[in-house]
Write a protein that holds these residues in place. Structure first.
Motif, PDB file in Angstrom:
ATOM      1  N   LEU A  75      85.870   8.769 -27.502  1.00 30.06           N
ATOM      2  CA  LEU A  75      84.752   7.856 -27.271  1.00 30.06           C
ATOM      3  C   LEU A  75      83.899   8.392 -26.138  1.00 30.06           C
ATOM      4  N   THR A  76      82.592   8.205 -26.233  1.00 29.59           N
ATOM      5  CA  THR A  76      81.748   8.616 -25.117  1.00 29.59           C
ATOM      6  C   THR A  76      81.926   7.629 -23.965  1.00 29.59           C
ATOM      7  N   LEU A  77      81.703   8.119 -22.769  1.00 30.14           N
ATOM      8  CA  LEU A  77      81.747   7.241 -21.600  1.00 30.14           C
ATOM      9  C   LEU A  77      80.715   6.129 -21.754  1.00 30.14           C
ATOM     10  N   GLU A  78      79.601   6.418 -22.391  1.00 33.83           N
ATOM     11  CA  GLU A  78      78.566   5.409 -22.615  1.00 33.83           C
ATOM     12  C   GLU A  78      79.107   4.243 -23.438  1.00 33.83           C
ATOM     13  N   GLU A  79      79.819   4.541 -24.508  1.00 34.67           N
ATOM     14  CA  GLU A  79      80.391   3.482 -25.344  1.00 34.67           C
ATOM     15  C   GLU A  79      81.361   2.622 -24.544  1.00 34.67           C
ATOM     16  N   ILE A  80      82.188   3.264 -23.734  1.00 32.36           N
ATOM     17  CA  ILE A  80      83.188   2.529 -22.953  1.00 32.36           C
ATOM     18  C   ILE A  80      82.515   1.647 -21.917  1.00 32.36           C
ATOM     19  N   LEU A  81      81.483   2.178 -21.245  1.00 32.23           N
ATOM     20  CA  LEU A  81      80.769   1.384 -20.242  1.00 32.23           C
ATOM     21  C   LEU A  81      80.033   0.218 -20.891  1.00 32.23           C
ATOM     22  N   ASP A  82      79.451   0.462 -22.076  1.00 32.43           N
ATOM     23  CA  ASP A  82      78.794  -0.633 -22.799  1.00 32.43           C
ATOM     24  C   ASP A  82      79.778  -1.758 -23.100  1.00 32.43           C
ATOM     25  N   GLY A  83      80.996  -1.382 -23.485  1.00 32.89           N
ATOM     26  CA  GLY A  83      82.015  -2.390 -23.759  1.00 32.89           C
ATOM     27  C   GLY A  83      82.320  -3.229 -22.529  1.00 32.89           C
ATOM     28  N   CYS A  84      82.352  -2.585 -21.376  1.00 31.55           N
ATOM     29  CA  CYS A  84      82.597  -3.319 -20.129  1.00 31.55           C
ATOM     30  C   CYS A  84      81.490  -4.338 -19.875  1.00 31.55           C
ATOM     31  N   LEU A  85      80.240  -3.928 -20.076  1.00 29.73           N
ATOM     32  CA  LEU A  85      79.126  -4.848 -19.845  1.00 29.73           C
ATOM     33  C   LEU A  85      79.130  -5.993 -20.850  1.00 29.73           C
ATOM     34  N   GLU A  86      79.414  -5.684 -22.115  1.00 22.07           N
ATOM     35  CA  GLU A  86      79.427  -6.727 -23.143  1.00 22.07           C
ATOM     36  C   GLU A  86      80.490  -7.778 -22.851  1.00 22.07           C
ATOM     37  N   ARG A  87      81.617  -7.346 -22.294  1.00 26.26           N
ATOM     38  CA  ARG A  87      82.702  -8.288 -21.985  1.00 26.26           C
ATOM     39  C   ARG A  87      82.585  -8.839 -20.565  1.00 26.26           C
ATOM     40  N   ASN A  88      81.497  -8.467 -19.895  1.00 24.83           N
ATOM     41  CA  ASN A  88      81.250  -8.901 -18.516  1.00 24.83           C
ATOM     42  C   ASN A  88      82.357  -8.449 -17.561  1.00 24.83           C
ATOM     43  N   GLU A  89      82.946  -7.287 -17.871  1.00 23.22           N
ATOM     44  CA  GLU A  89      83.980  -6.707 -17.005  1.00 23.22           C
ATOM     45  C   GLU A  89      83.313  -5.729 -16.029  1.00 23.22           C
ATOM     46  N   ILE A  90      82.500  -6.286 -15.152  1.00 25.56           N
ATOM     47  CA  ILE A  90      81.692  -5.466 -14.253  1.00 25.56           C
ATOM     48  C   ILE A  90      82.572  -4.669 -13.290  1.00 25.56           C
ATOM     49  N   ASP A  91      83.690  -5.262 -12.890  1.00 24.33           N
ATOM     50  CA  ASP A  91      84.570  -4.547 -11.967  1.00 24.33           C
ATOM     51  C   ASP A  91      85.106  -3.266 -12.605  1.00 24.33           C
ATOM     52  N   LYS A  92      85.450  -3.333 -13.897  1.00 22.18           N
ATOM     53  CA  LYS A  92      85.961  -2.141 -14.572  1.00 22.18           C
ATOM     54  C   LYS A  92      84.850  -1.115 -14.792  1.00 22.18           C
ATOM     55  N   PHE A  93      83.636  -1.606 -14.997  1.00 23.91           N
ATOM     56  CA  PHE A  93      82.494  -0.686 -15.090  1.00 23.91           C
ATOM     57  C   PHE A  93      82.410   0.152 -13.819  1.00 23.91           C
ATOM     58  N   HIS A  94      82.494  -0.507 -12.666  1.00 24.75           N
ATOM     59  CA  HIS A  94      82.361   0.207 -11.396  1.00 24.75           C
ATOM     60  C   HIS A  94      83.559   1.123 -11.136  1.00 24.75           C
ATOM     61  N   VAL A  95      84.722   0.728 -11.604  1.00 24.94           N
ATOM     62  CA  VAL A  95      85.885   1.616 -11.481  1.00 24.94           C
ATOM     63  C   VAL A  95      85.644   2.907 -12.249  1.00 24.94           C
ATOM     64  N   LEU A  96      85.141   2.766 -13.474  1.00 30.51           N
ATOM     65  CA  LEU A  96      84.885   3.949 -14.299  1.00 30.51           C
ATOM     66  C   LEU A  96      83.730   4.776 -13.743  1.00 30.51           C
ATOM     67  N   PHE A  97      82.725   4.094 -13.206  1.00 34.20           N
ATOM     68  CA  PHE A  97      81.596   4.835 -12.638  1.00 34.20           C
ATOM     69  C   PHE A  97      82.042   5.651 -11.424  1.00 34.20           C
ATOM     70  N   LYS A  98      82.884   5.072 -10.584  1.00 31.65           N
ATOM     71  CA  LYS A  98      83.379   5.810  -9.414  1.00 31.65           C
ATOM     72  C   LYS A  98      84.243   6.983  -9.849  1.00 31.65           C
ATOM     73  N   GLU A  99      85.006   6.805 -10.933  1.00 36.66           N
ATOM     74  CA  GLU A  99      85.797   7.912 -11.467  1.00 36.66           C
ATOM     75  C   GLU A  99      84.889   9.026 -11.965  1.00 36.66           C
ATOM     76  N   TYR A 100      83.829   8.634 -12.661  1.00 32.57           N
ATOM     77  CA  TYR A 100      82.828   9.605 -13.140  1.00 32.57           C
ATOM     78  C   TYR A 100      82.231  10.366 -11.957  1.00 32.57           C
ATOM     79  N   LEU A 101      81.855   9.633 -10.920  1.00 33.58           N
ATOM     80  CA  LEU A 101      81.233  10.261  -9.757  1.00 33.58           C
ATOM     81  C   LEU A 101      82.195  11.245  -9.091  1.00 33.58           C
ATOM     82  N   GLU A 102      83.458  10.858  -8.992  1.00 36.12           N
ATOM     83  CA  GLU A 102      84.440  11.755  -8.380  1.00 36.12           C
ATOM     84  C   GLU A 102      84.585  13.040  -9.197  1.00 36.12           C
ATOM     85  N   ARG A 103      84.636  12.908 -10.515  1.00 40.15           N
ATOM     86  CA  ARG A 103      84.858  14.076 -11.365  1.00 40.15           C
ATOM     87  C   ARG A 103      83.663  15.033 -11.334  1.00 40.15           C
TER      88      ARG A 103
END
Length: 713
Positions: free
Chosen positions: A397-425
């Motif tokens: 799955l693309t990171l975009e699809e996964i992040l979209d899923g977080c927003l659709e489910r209003n899981e904003i905290d998990k969005f930011h967790v994944l974004f910080k992981e992306y930034l670190e990588r």
């Protein structure tokens, strides 16, 4: 130009007029003369500039190189024998001639055939037969490798005139096909999503005609997939496959198949009709996402490319040929000799070959940079032809699809967790002189750790991301799958990440719920830096396109409107109350409700009213309330006993503000126009005629307009 009896030669192109009836039976008018002049006097390399300068639909339609995309992906041998039915102005003829051994064209119009010949006059393998198809058809050979009906099959009734025209046309053409040959039909889907959303039927120019199965008649028919399959079956065709051009076959930018259907979020270029005004009844991107999730995309695809005969190994193609020539490429997913999926990128111009070759270098440099880190780089190698590069196909799955899923489910905290992981990588070794500028979320594919096929199936049914699922993603393989914009210089991770978020939010309004301040805080950038990054992005886009207009900009330049009924339909919800016209009469004691009345049936159009009123000689003032809402009123006619009432304080007073030419804006829900009848020559019975245009406007707009003009009392 050489002419001999029924044969004319333009450059190396041969035109055969044996069956030409002596006059063109259809024509687009003077614009065809304009196009003929262009192809006579300008090189094809100049067409794009001319298209932008002239900003006309026919010029764009007939001369745009994007028209070739619908056939460019089809693999053909150099000795292939091709028939193009309905070649027109040659939008695809040049591409066919470049790839095939010989191309036979048929078209009824002499002028269009001349346009075709002049624009491709260097091709020595093209013959154009000008005349009625039914006259020419009996003389055609029976050994064509490919027969193309691009935007033509829907006219089958005009070609054959039989009771079952489409079946008869296909049966006729099957006789001219080699045993292992193919017929390719590109046609609109009458149930294409764009027609539900408010695009007009392409051929009739009417709303919903195809959806209503052409209930009003007409000589053109497009079909659903099942409708085409029924025609194929009636003709004894067993081997066929369907492809799905997007946005449609005319200016295709992507081609999907049953082997690679679109994924949610991919279909975002939907305002792509250029020929006339349209409505926009809903967000097509969101509707496509829903259709895709429910497995219904083949039903609602805007167009079809049906292949009769053996299927092709290509399952997906994406075109990037609206760029500057040195970056024009095609990306495809295909099946190799071992039955495995691979990804290929092809140069679509000689200028783009160096760009393709740079991808192998980019792979080597990026792999070196991220070695020891947590980003994997998709393997790349150059192909033997020197014009293509091959990449491994990665599942996930693309990171975009996964992040979209977080927003659709209003899981904003998990969005930011994944974004910080992306930034670190992506920060790994950011000081090195190599950077992928296009590390957007859709270019990173994630294969979660130790996820079985059964677990994957369950995840598709249950879209929630629990802690174990989040951990599987965090511990999984993150692969860069597209790195064509890799530069030999360091780029900070915060700039790369800001661009990724910037592009992400711009592509989809649903993503506006994302708190950008929190992102900026995570990145540690200032507002000034953010503005600099935005300007750099604009510069990058100009760099890629060569400062040419995008197709969206071309649509704006051509000038057809996009009407959004939902933005104004609300004004009719209360129209019976708000659009009432009330008349007051003052006989010396002021206005009162008892001396007022409503005028019925005053509207002669959507915004036009006409009043024919009678007043007694003792009426000093007449008040007209044109609506019960904020509005703009233009007085087109106002007469008293046949004489025009001159505007101005002496004769007319209002509680609105004057604009010009008898127009007023009323920043009130009680607008009124008062006529001083006492200043006019009254009789015992008087006649007042008033004609006004009334447009209701939102309160904020009315107040803004009123605040900008001088009030008249």
């Amino acid at each position: 130009m050489n002419v001999s009896s029924n044969i004319e030669q333009i450059g190396k192109i041969v035109l055969d007029y044996k069956y030409y009836p002596g006059e063109d039976l259809y024509c687009d008018g003077e614009v065809e003369d304009e196009i003929l002049d262009i192809v006579k006097n300008y090189s094809p390399i100049e067409y794009r500039r001319i298209i932008e300068e002239r900003a006309k639909w026919p010029v764009l339609y007939h001369l745009s190189p994007l028209r070739e995309n619908i056939v460019d992906w089809v693999p053909m041998d150099k000795d292939a024998k091709v028939l193009e039915v309905g070649a027109g102005c040659g939008a695809i003829t040049g591409n066919l001639a470049k790839k095939a051994g010989s191309v036979t064209c048929i078209d009824l119009s002499k002028k269009r055939s001349m346009i075709n010949a002049y624009r491709h006059q260097d091709c020595d393998n093209v013959t154009i037969h000008v005349g009625n198809f039914m006259d020419i058809e009996p003389e055609l050979p029976n050994d064509f490798d490919f027969i193309y009906f691009i935007g033509v099959f829907e006219y089958g009734q005009s070609y054959t005139g039989t009771v079952r025209p489409y079946e008869d046309l296909l049966k006729m053409m099957l006789r001219h096909l080699k045993k292992d040959g193919r017929i390719i039909i590109a046609i609109e889907n009458r149930l294409g999503l764009k027609y539900f959303a408010g695009c007009r039927e392409d051929h009739l120019g009417t709303y919903f005609s195809g959806i209503e199965d052409y209930a009003q008649g007409g000589g053109v028919r497009t079909f659903t997939r099942e409708g085409l399959e029924n025609i194929f079956h009636a003709c004894g065709v067993k081997d066929y496959s369907f492809y799905y051009p997007y946005p449609d076959y005319k200016f295709m930018t992507a081609l999907y198949s049953d082997g690679r259907l679109p994924m949610p979020g991919e279909l975002s270029e939907n305002n792509r009709n250029f020929d006339r005004d349209r409505m926009l009844l809903f967000d097509e991107k969101q509707a496509f996402d829903a259709v895709i999730k429910d497995g219904l995309f083949p039903v609602f695809s805007n167009s079809y490319a049906a292949v009769i005969g053996d299927d092709f190994d290509i399952k997906y193609a994406k075109y990037s040929n609206d760029r500057s020539p040195e970056y024009e490429i095609r990306t495809e997913i295909c099946i190799d000799g071992e039955g495995k999926k691979i990804v290929k990128k092809h140069a679509l111009s000689n200028e783009a070959i160096d760009h393709i070759k740079s991808m192998e270098t980019a792979y080597i440099d990026l792999r070196q940079r991220f070695e020891g880190g947590k980003l994997r780089v998709n393997k790349c190698s150059l192909c033997e032809d020197g014009k293509s590069a091959q990449f491994e196909f990665v599942e996930g799955l693309t990171l975009e699809e996964i992040l979209d899923g977080c927003l659709e489910r209003n899981e904003i905290d998990k969005f930011h967790v994944l974004f910080k992981e992306y930034l670190e990588r992506i920060s790994y070794h950011e000081e090195m002189p190599v950077a992928d500028y296009d590390l957007i979320f859709s270019n990173i594919l994630i294969t979660p750790k130790e996820v079985s096929e059964e677990t994957n199936d369950e995840a598709e049914e249950d879209s929630s991301l629990d802690e174990s699922g989040l951990k599987a993603i965090m511990d999984g393989a993150w692969t860069i799958i597209d790195y064509e914009w890799t530069f030999g210089k360091p780029v900070s991770a915060k700039e790369t990440a800001f661009r990724a978020v910037y592009c992400y939010v711009l592509e989809n309004e649903k993503r506006n719920k994302l708190n950008l301040d929190a992102i900026i805080e995570t990145l540690g950038i200032t507002e000034r830096e953010a503005e600099e990054f935005r300007e750099q992005e604009m510069g990058f886009q100009e760099f890629v396109t060569g400062k040419h207009k995008s197709m969206a900009q071309m649509r704006d330049a051509i000038g057809y409107k996009i009407m959004e009924p939902l933005k104004w339909v609300h004004k009719f919800d209360d129209s019976s109350e708000k659009e009432r016209i009330q008349i007051y009469e003052d006989r010396g004691n002021g206005y009162c409700e008892e001396d007022s009345y409503f005028v019925r049936d005053a509207y002669e159009g959507e915004n036009l009213i006409r009043l024919e009123l009678e007043t007694a000689g003792n009426v000093n003032m007449l008040r007209i309330d044109p609506a019960m809402d904020y509005c703009v009123v233009r007085v087109k006619e106002l007469t008293f006993n046949g004489m025009a009432v001159e505007p101005g304080k002496k004769n007319i007073i209002t509680n609105g503000k004057s604009l010009k030419d008898g127009s007023y804006v009323f920043a009130t829900e009680d607008p009124n126009i008062n006529i001083r009848l006492g200043n006019l020559d009254r009789m015992d019975r008087n006649e007042i005629v008033a004609e006004m245009e009334i447009v209701r406007v939102p309160e904020e707009i009315a107040k803004d307009m009123a605040g900008a003009v001088k009030k008249i009392w």
